[in-house]
Design a protein around this motif. Structure first.
Motif, short mmCIF file in Angstrom:
data_model
loop_
_atom_site.label_atom_id
_atom_site.label_comp_id
_atom_site.label_asym_id
_atom_site.label_seq_id
_atom_site.Cartn_x
_atom_site.Cartn_y
_atom_site.Cartn_z
N GLN A 77 -39.92 11.60 -8.99
CA GLN A 77 -38.97 11.95 -10.06
C GLN A 77 -38.85 10.86 -11.10
N PHE A 78 -39.20 9.65 -10.78
CA PHE A 78 -39.02 8.60 -11.80
C PHE A 78 -40.11 7.62 -12.12
N GLY A 79 -41.23 8.24 -11.31
CA GLY A 79 -42.53 7.11 -11.61
C GLY A 79 -42.73 6.41 -10.78
N VAL A 80 -44.12 6.08 -10.10
CA VAL A 80 -44.42 5.44 -9.25
C VAL A 80 -44.04 3.84 -9.33
N ASP A 81 -44.18 3.48 -10.72
CA ASP A 81 -43.88 1.99 -10.95
C ASP A 81 -42.56 1.67 -10.81
N ASN A 82 -41.51 2.45 -10.95
CA ASN A 82 -40.19 2.54 -11.16
C ASN A 82 -39.78 2.42 -9.73
N VAL A 83 -40.41 2.65 -8.84
CA VAL A 83 -39.81 2.51 -7.20
C VAL A 83 -40.45 1.88 -6.23
N GLY A 84 -39.47 0.81 -5.41
CA GLY A 84 -40.01 -0.01 -4.49
C GLY A 84 -39.51 0.46 -3.21
N LEU A 85 -40.06 0.00 -2.11
CA LEU A 85 -39.44 0.20 -0.71
C LEU A 85 -39.45 -1.29 0.13
N LEU A 86 -38.09 -1.28 0.63
CA LEU A 86 -38.17 -2.46 1.88
C LEU A 86 -37.61 -1.83 3.02
N THR A 87 -38.28 -1.94 4.24
CA THR A 87 -37.77 -1.49 5.25
C THR A 87 -37.88 -2.42 6.52
N GLY A 88 -38.19 -3.72 6.23
CA GLY A 88 -38.18 -4.82 6.97
C GLY A 88 -39.59 -5.12 7.36
N ASP A 89 -40.35 -4.09 7.83
CA ASP A 89 -41.85 -4.42 7.99
C ASP A 89 -42.61 -4.01 6.88
N ILE A 90 -42.26 -3.13 5.69
CA ILE A 90 -42.96 -2.90 4.75
C ILE A 90 -42.15 -3.15 3.61
N ALA A 91 -42.88 -4.06 2.64
CA ALA A 91 -42.51 -4.31 1.09
C ALA A 91 -43.20 -3.62 0.06
N ILE A 92 -42.92 -2.85 -0.63
CA ILE A 92 -43.60 -2.30 -1.76
C ILE A 92 -43.00 -2.41 -3.03
N ASN A 93 -43.48 -3.06 -4.06
CA ASN A 93 -42.96 -3.29 -5.29
C ASN A 93 -41.44 -3.56 -5.10
N ARG A 94 -41.15 -4.64 -4.56
CA ARG A 94 -39.77 -5.18 -4.40
C ARG A 94 -38.85 -5.52 -5.74
N ASP A 95 -39.81 -5.60 -6.74
CA ASP A 95 -38.84 -6.02 -7.96
C ASP A 95 -38.75 -4.80 -9.08
N ALA A 96 -39.10 -3.52 -8.27
CA ALA A 96 -38.87 -2.29 -9.11
C ALA A 96 -37.45 -1.90 -9.54
N ALA A 97 -37.33 -1.15 -10.56
CA ALA A 97 -35.94 -0.78 -10.85
C ALA A 97 -35.06 -0.18 -9.87
N ILE A 98 -35.77 0.67 -9.15
CA ILE A 98 -35.19 1.52 -8.18
C ILE A 98 -35.78 1.13 -6.71
N VAL A 99 -35.17 0.61 -5.75
CA VAL A 99 -35.57 -0.24 -4.51
C VAL A 99 -34.95 0.52 -3.53
#
Length: 898
Positions: A77-99
């Motif tokens: 919906q918002f583009g790969v670069d705009n979205v990050g993920l933090l679930t404890g054992d996984i950190a993806i693009n933590r400084d994204a606009a949408i985490v």
């Protein structure tokens, strides 16, 4: 200002407009609306607005699986670069606009700063979306939501998205108090209305009446005698699915409250195919492609049914296979998925129909009827927006529940949110790291649990206020009296009561002594002898003087006596009614010629009035002397009684008017004050409950040297850096030195013992853990006993896991990873991925009775703990290094699947 028509090119519901308006006005919102009603759109608007302003949004969910799904949806919906993920054992693009993150990760971020301050991790964050906020009801996770809201800086808008709950207003009011202005956005509107059905052996019928307010009258007779019920009466699953298929009510989610039940249901469907040729072709293409990439991920016995549109979905299945099932179901290619209720927890898998196979389930506290919110959560999966005009909810007749229970759950309404707030070792240590004890208490008392307690205690608080008013009112009426004077007067009243009681006892004892056994003496007593009467057949307050006139045969060995009393009454008595025989007096000779009245029956208790003639004789009966003249002890007690009476007659309390009335008021004040003290103590215990738990945890931490002067010590800082079921146990274990010499595989095995819950009794694992692991864990046993003792002493209850059953699996999995990693070519670009030999996984599964999903969960839980160790202060570098290495060798297929 964003153009809503551009963002959402469809008609918005009124509650969505209201929520957007409240957000634009700077308020936080609590959106309570049914599942599938579109409340997620409010969170999406917060994201659009933040992006438009160059700001950020955190989107939290209760489950990693739901976070992973949101990551995929938002990337699209918002583009790969705009979205990050933090679930404890996984950190993806933590400084994204949408985490996107789990709510626990958000809470942990907030631990890093003083409450109310915006730390570096929250810079430019405009709003936080708390999806599935009704998870505050969850016993294990509920505290995380409350902490997140309490610690969240007021500058951040909170967008709380919740399924319908009974007390959304209370949640909103609490948020307004602890965070800032918050508006409740409530809706019971469902874009796709639900129709409830009941399935029994004769078919599928409407569950509710025409008004949708109660049971369909046609179903009222469908209730078997409990003695006639048996498991054989349960409807066959193919029959129920067939009913749905005939009525074009597929696809369906069929909820079964056991993993084995879900797997058996897939098998029970036999060779039935629920898809047409075109759908079968699409299924074959997608499944074949998946199996080519993931040859070991297929669920045994469920690959072939998947080609026919039938699947199972539960926690025992590999995440990759569950992901395929979800993808195919969302595409409309799976027609029935047999799932445990975890599927109802937010994952986007809407269906035309949901089937609830049973209206009760087994829990840790026994077998119970479903809660209304659980039933509504499952029901809410029915009805696909934009695809179905109606959603269907089917309840199935079982041997033990029927249509009445189903109608009750369908009409009762949602349950209220309750607080699961519980202070933990980690909470105490983290708060005291950055706050004073007084500040910590203020924060604890801001919990939703405390808010609800205060609401429930409001009647008690009002009662206390009323009691205080009443006490003041009564005091005003007797304001001139001297409490000491009346206290003394009251003591005298109590003493007089006691003296009279003793006098009565002595009089009775003296009378018994004088009376003795008069039966033989009375048998020889002659007419005219004076006696005293008082007993069963002469109910008088004081002994009555009388004279024996004659005797008649009695029912026992002694005769009945016919007597004339001093007050001119005839009595027929037994020897037991005579309390005094006065032979020393002159005989009353006048009775010699006296005859008893003809109308007097010769039976004990009979009495008859005398006449004028007997009156002249009755007056000759002498009056016996008072008892006190015969018994000295009675005389002495009578004197003491008179002394108290005289003191009371001249007591200063008489100066206040009627002392009895004044004393009554005084005693009323005493009762009211006692009641006030009891209520105040009960209120203090209830209102201080959470703080007392906090203080008890502090006491345990102090016992183990983790707190000193209300501040964490280095050992306390070690425990504070850990997240787990019992941070004290985990921190002390790491600081003990027992794990320092272990290899990465051995360290993983030892850590698994500390975080893995007890296995089922029928679980088996073929792998043994190594001797160094056994020695290390053995070295912790005394420490574990001490923690148990201190927890019991301070009434603190947290699990202290030390489970050996499954840790051999963990050690072997890390060894597999180490072996494969070392075998990879030097400099190989994907060296870690070389450790993902699928044969390792197959071998691991062959050596245990655990489901694949359970193995993954054990490995991930261990990995989560291991991944924290490198960031824990005051432990050895060797421990950190080995933990990093163990994580690297563990985190491969299928453990590293999203």
């Amino acid at each position: 200002m964003l153009n809503l028509a551009t963002l959402f090119p469809f008609q918005l519901d009124s509650f969505q407009k209201d929520a957007i308006r409240a957000l634009d006005e700077g308020q936080s919102v609590v959106v309570c609306a049914p599942t599938g009603s579109g409340k997620t759109l409010v969170g999406e608007y917060a994201i659009h607005r933040a992006l438009d302003r160059g700001k950020r949004v955190f989107y939290t969910t209760p489950l990693k699986a739901l976070s992973n799904q949101k990551l995929r949806d938002f990337r699209e919906q918002f583009g790969v670069d705009n979205v990050g993920l933090l679930t404890g054992d996984i950190a993806i693009n933590r400084d994204a606009a949408i985490v996107v993150m789990t709510t626990e990760v958000f809470r942990n971020m907030l631990y890093g700063t003083r409450i109310g301050e915006v730390g570096t991790s929250l810079v430019d964050v405009e709003a936080v979306v708390l999806d599935e906020c009704h998870y505050m009801n969850d016993r294990q996770r509920g505290t995380v939501w409350e902490e997140s809201i309490i610690y969240c800086p007021p500058e951040l808008q909170i967008v709380a998205l919740s399924a319908t709950v009974e007390n959304g207003g209370q949640l909103t009011d609490w948020l307004s108090q602890v965070h800032g202005p918050t508006q409740l956005i409530y809706s019971d509107f469902r874009p796709v209305p639900l129709h409830f059905h009941y399935c029994h052996s004769k078919g599928l019928f409407p569950l509710l009446n025409a008004q949708q307010s109660g049971l369909n009258p046609r179903l009222k007779q469908r209730r078997k005698n409990p003695k006639q019920r048996s498991k054989k009466d349960a409807l066959a699953i193919p029959y129920v699915v067939g009913q749905l298929h005939q009525r074009e009510m597929l696809p369906a989610i069929y909820f079964i409250f056991s993993r084995r039940g879900c797997d058996r249901a897939v098998t029970a469907m036999g060779n039935v195919s629920l898809v047409n040729d075109a759908e079968a072709a699409q299924l074959k293409l997608k499944i074949d492609e998946f199996m080519a990439w993931n040859p070991d991920a297929g669920r045994a016995g469920q690959v072939e049914p998947l080609y026919r549109g039938i699947a199972a979905h539960h926690a025992g299945i590999l995440p990759a296979w569950k992901g395929l099932v979800e993808e195919l179901f969302q595409a409309g290619l799976i027609k029935v998925v047999f799932a445990t209720e975890t599927l109802a927890a937010g994952i986007n898998m809407p269906a035309r129909t949901t089937v609830v196979s049973s209206l009760s389930k087994r829990t840790d506290s026994g077998h119970r009827l479903l809660m209304a919110s659980e039933f509504l959560q499952m029901s809410g999966r029915a009805g696909r927006r934009g695809m179905d005009e109606l959603g269907h909810v089917v309840t199935v007749e079982t041997p033990f529940e029927g249509a009445r229970e189903a109608a009750y759950l369908a009409t009762v309404g949602p349950d209220p949110l309750v607080s699961q707030f519980t202070p933990s070792y980690g909470m105490v240590l983290n708060l005291l790291q950055r706050h004073t004890l007084e500040e910590a208490r203020t924060l604890v008392e801001r919990s939703f649990g405390q808010y609800l307690a205060n609401v429930q205690l409001a009647p008690q608080q009002q009662a206390i206020a009323d009691l205080k008013d009443e006490i003041e009112h009564v005091r005003a009426q007797v304001e001139a009296f001297d409490e000491e004077v009346f206290a003394d007067f009251e003591n005298l009243r109590e003493r007089l009561r006691e003296e009279k009681r003793l006098l009565k006892i002595l009089q009775q004892q003296a009378a018994e002594v004088l009376k003795g056994d008069m039966g033989p003496a009375l048998a020889f007593a002659v007419a005219g002898t004076t006696i005293s009467l008082k007993g069963k057949h002469v109910p008088v307050s004081a002994p009555l003087p009388a004279v024996i006139v004659t005797k008649v045969p009695g029912s026992g060995q002694f005769p009945y006596l016919i007597c004339l009393s001093q007050d001119n009454q005839w009595f027929v008595v037994t020897t037991g009614d005579v309390v005094g025989l006065h032979a020393e007096y002159t005989r009353v000779a006048a009775v010699d010629d006296l005859e008893p009245p003809a109308g007097l029956p010769h039976k004990p208790g009979a009495h008859y009035p005398g006449d004028a003639h007997t009156a002249t004789i009755a007056c000759q009966v002498p009056q016996p002397p008072p008892l006190e003249e015969i018994a000295p002890e009675v005389k002495e007690q009578l004197a003491r009684t008179h002394e108290v009476e005289e003191r009371m007659a001249t007591h200063p309390a008489r100066e206040y008017g009627n002392p009895k009335k004044t004393l009554k008021q005084y005693r009323r004040i005493q009762r009211l004050e006692s009641d006030l003290r009891d209520r105040q103590q009960a209120l203090a215990r209830s209102s201080d409950r959470y703080w007392q738990e906090f203080v008890s945890i502090m006491a345990v931490l102090e016992e183990f040297g983790c707190l000193a002067d209300n501040q964490p010590t280095p050992l306390g800082e070690t425990a504070a850096a850990i997240r787990g079921d019992n941070e004290l146990w985990l921190g002390l274990a790491l600081a003990s030195g027992e794990f320092d010499a272990l290899t990465p595989a051995q360290l993983a095995s030892a850590c698994a013992a500390l975080v893995t819950e007890s296995a089922r009794p029928d679980t088996w694992v073929d792998y043994d853990h190594s001797t160094p692991v056994d020695n290390a864990l053995g070295g912790l046993r005394q420490l574990r006993r001490e923690i148990f003792q201190q927890q019991r002493r301070h009434d603190v209850m947290f699990p202290i896991w030390l489970e050996y059953d499954l840790i051999g699996l963990v050690e072997r999995w890390v060894e597999f990873g180490e072996k494969a990693n070392l075998a990879a070519p030097e400099g190989f670009e994907e060296k870690r991925e070389a450790g993902s030999d699928r044969s390792d996984w197959t071998e691991l599964c062959d050596h245990t009775s655990l489901d694949e999903g359970d193995i993954v969960r054990v490995l991930r839980r261990t990995l989560d703990f291991l991944s924290q160790i490198p960031h824990v202060p005051h432990i050895t570098d060797a421990l950190r290094t080995n933990a990093r290495q163990a994580c690297e060798w563990m985190n491969r297929f299928p453990v590293n699947e999203n």
